[in-house]
Design a protein around this motif. Structure first.
Motif, mmCIF file in Angstrom:
data_model
loop_
_atom_site.group_PDB
_atom_site.id
_atom_site.type_symbol
_atom_site.label_atom_id
_atom_site.label_comp_id
_atom_site.label_asym_id
_atom_site.label_seq_id
_atom_site.Cartn_x
_atom_site.Cartn_y
_atom_site.Cartn_z
ATOM 1 N N ALA A 247 -22.676 17.319 14.047
ATOM 2 C CA ALA A 247 -21.493 16.982 14.850
ATOM 3 C C ALA A 247 -21.898 16.483 16.228
ATOM 4 C CB ALA A 247 -20.579 18.203 14.967
ATOM 5 N N HIS A 248 -22.890 17.125 16.835
ATOM 6 C CA HIS A 248 -23.367 16.698 18.159
ATOM 7 C C HIS A 248 -23.928 15.289 18.108
ATOM 8 C CE1 HIS A 248 -25.414 16.685 22.013
ATOM 9 N NE2 HIS A 248 -26.568 16.434 21.392
ATOM 10 N N LEU A 249 -24.730 14.991 17.091
ATOM 11 C CA LEU A 249 -25.340 13.668 16.986
ATOM 12 C C LEU A 249 -24.292 12.589 16.739
ATOM 13 C CD1 LEU A 249 -28.505 14.562 14.873
ATOM 14 C CD2 LEU A 249 -28.378 14.108 17.326
ATOM 15 N N VAL A 250 -23.278 12.903 15.957
ATOM 16 C CA VAL A 250 -22.194 11.942 15.736
ATOM 17 C C VAL A 250 -21.468 11.657 17.047
ATOM 18 C CG1 VAL A 250 -19.939 11.609 14.645
ATOM 19 C CG2 VAL A 250 -21.868 12.455 13.288
ATOM 20 N N ARG A 251 -21.260 12.697 17.851
ATOM 21 C CA ARG A 251 -20.550 12.516 19.131
ATOM 22 C C ARG A 251 -21.311 11.608 20.079
ATOM 23 N NH1 ARG A 251 -19.427 18.107 18.630
ATOM 24 N NH2 ARG A 251 -21.173 18.595 20.021
ATOM 25 N N ILE A 252 -22.628 11.702 20.088
ATOM 26 C CA ILE A 252 -23.406 10.911 21.044
ATOM 27 C C ILE A 252 -23.887 9.580 20.451
ATOM 28 C CG2 ILE A 252 -24.174 13.018 22.202
ATOM 29 C CD1 ILE A 252 -26.920 12.615 20.864
ATOM 30 N N SER A 253 -23.516 9.311 19.210
ATOM 31 C CA SER A 253 -23.966 8.084 18.547
ATOM 32 C C SER A 253 -23.207 6.867 19.046
ATOM 33 C CB SER A 253 -23.798 8.208 17.034
ATOM 34 O OG SER A 253 -22.422 8.289 16.689
ATOM 35 N N HIS A 254 -23.747 5.707 18.741
ATOM 36 C CA HIS A 254 -23.102 4.430 19.080
ATOM 37 C C HIS A 254 -22.611 3.781 17.784
ATOM 38 C CE1 HIS A 254 -24.619 4.672 23.192
ATOM 39 N NE2 HIS A 254 -25.792 5.033 22.670
#
Length: 228
Positions: free
Chosen positions: A29-36
């Motif tokens: 979830a964290h990686l999805v939030r900071i993804s482009h």
């Protein structure tokens, strides 16, 4: 009732686990939030061999063909990936340039997860690091199994195994939307050879061919044929 498995919203051609799926849900979830989030048109190049490994890709919608461009400009696919699949993590871990090209199959939406934010966040999730080691080990085992499989079995048997993988695990009939050229690329054979293999499976009533679609009446029977 038949389920239609289109490659722009379905399972992939590989049985190997995707590394992103091995991560802790909170880390995902964290990686999805900071993804482009990026959008690509049909046939658009997503990455090229030799590019810096500045991150890895997570497919949000659509499908991606992964492979390499040949010297004559022809693209030779080695995998078809769909929503939820990820690729490019190994280049991030190795800190080496990418070794494969990737192009969009139809319109697609992908998330680019930066290498540094990913590696920094991974340090806070030790369980995910252990899970990644397990997934990497399984990927290696599956890859070795695939390479061994290329040396055994007829082309119809190899094709049967690939189509059974695309059909998924659920019981009942299924249909896979894929071209003969894509099947040929994945098998590493000519289009004529792939067509002959399809004809053999159709004669055995293991598949039914339509325009750009292959219907699979019984996935288990198809999978069993691959193992003969």
């Amino acid at each position: 009732m038949s389920r239609s498995l289109h490659l722009d919203a379905t399972r992939r051609s590989l049985v190997t686990p995707m590394l992103f799926s091995a991560l802790d849900r909170g880390l995902q979830a964290h990686l999805v939030r900071i993804s482009h989030l990026r959008e690509f048109a049909d046939g658009q190049i997503i990455q090229q061999r030799g590019d810096a490994a500045d991150g890895f890709w997570l497919i949000d919608e659509g499908a991606v063909r992964v492979g390499q461009f040949m010297p004559d400009g022809e693209f030779r696919a080695v995998a078809l990936l769909g929503p939820g699949d990820s690729y490019g993590e190994l280049a991030v871990f190795a800190d080496k340039p990418r070794i494969v090209d990737a192009i969009s199959r139809g319109e697609s939406r992908l998330r680019l997860i930066g290498a540094r934010p990913f590696l920094d966040a991974l340090g806070n999730y030790p369980a995910s690091s252990r899970a990644l080691l397990g997934a990497l080990s399984q990927q290696l085992q599956d890859t070795l199994s695939i390479l061994a499989g290329l040396r055994r079995g007829t082309n119809p048997q190899r094709l049967a195994g690939m189509l059974a993988t695309m059909a998924g695990e659920a019981a009942g009939p299924a249909s896979v939307t894929i071209t003969q050229q894509e099947l040929a690329d994945l098998l590493g054979v000519t289009r004529a050879t792939a067509n002959a293999a399809l004809g053999d499976l159709q004669k055995r009533r293991l598949i039914e061919r339509g325009y750009g679609t292959i219907r699979i009446p019984d996935r288990d029977a198809l999978a069993a044929h691959a193992l003969r």
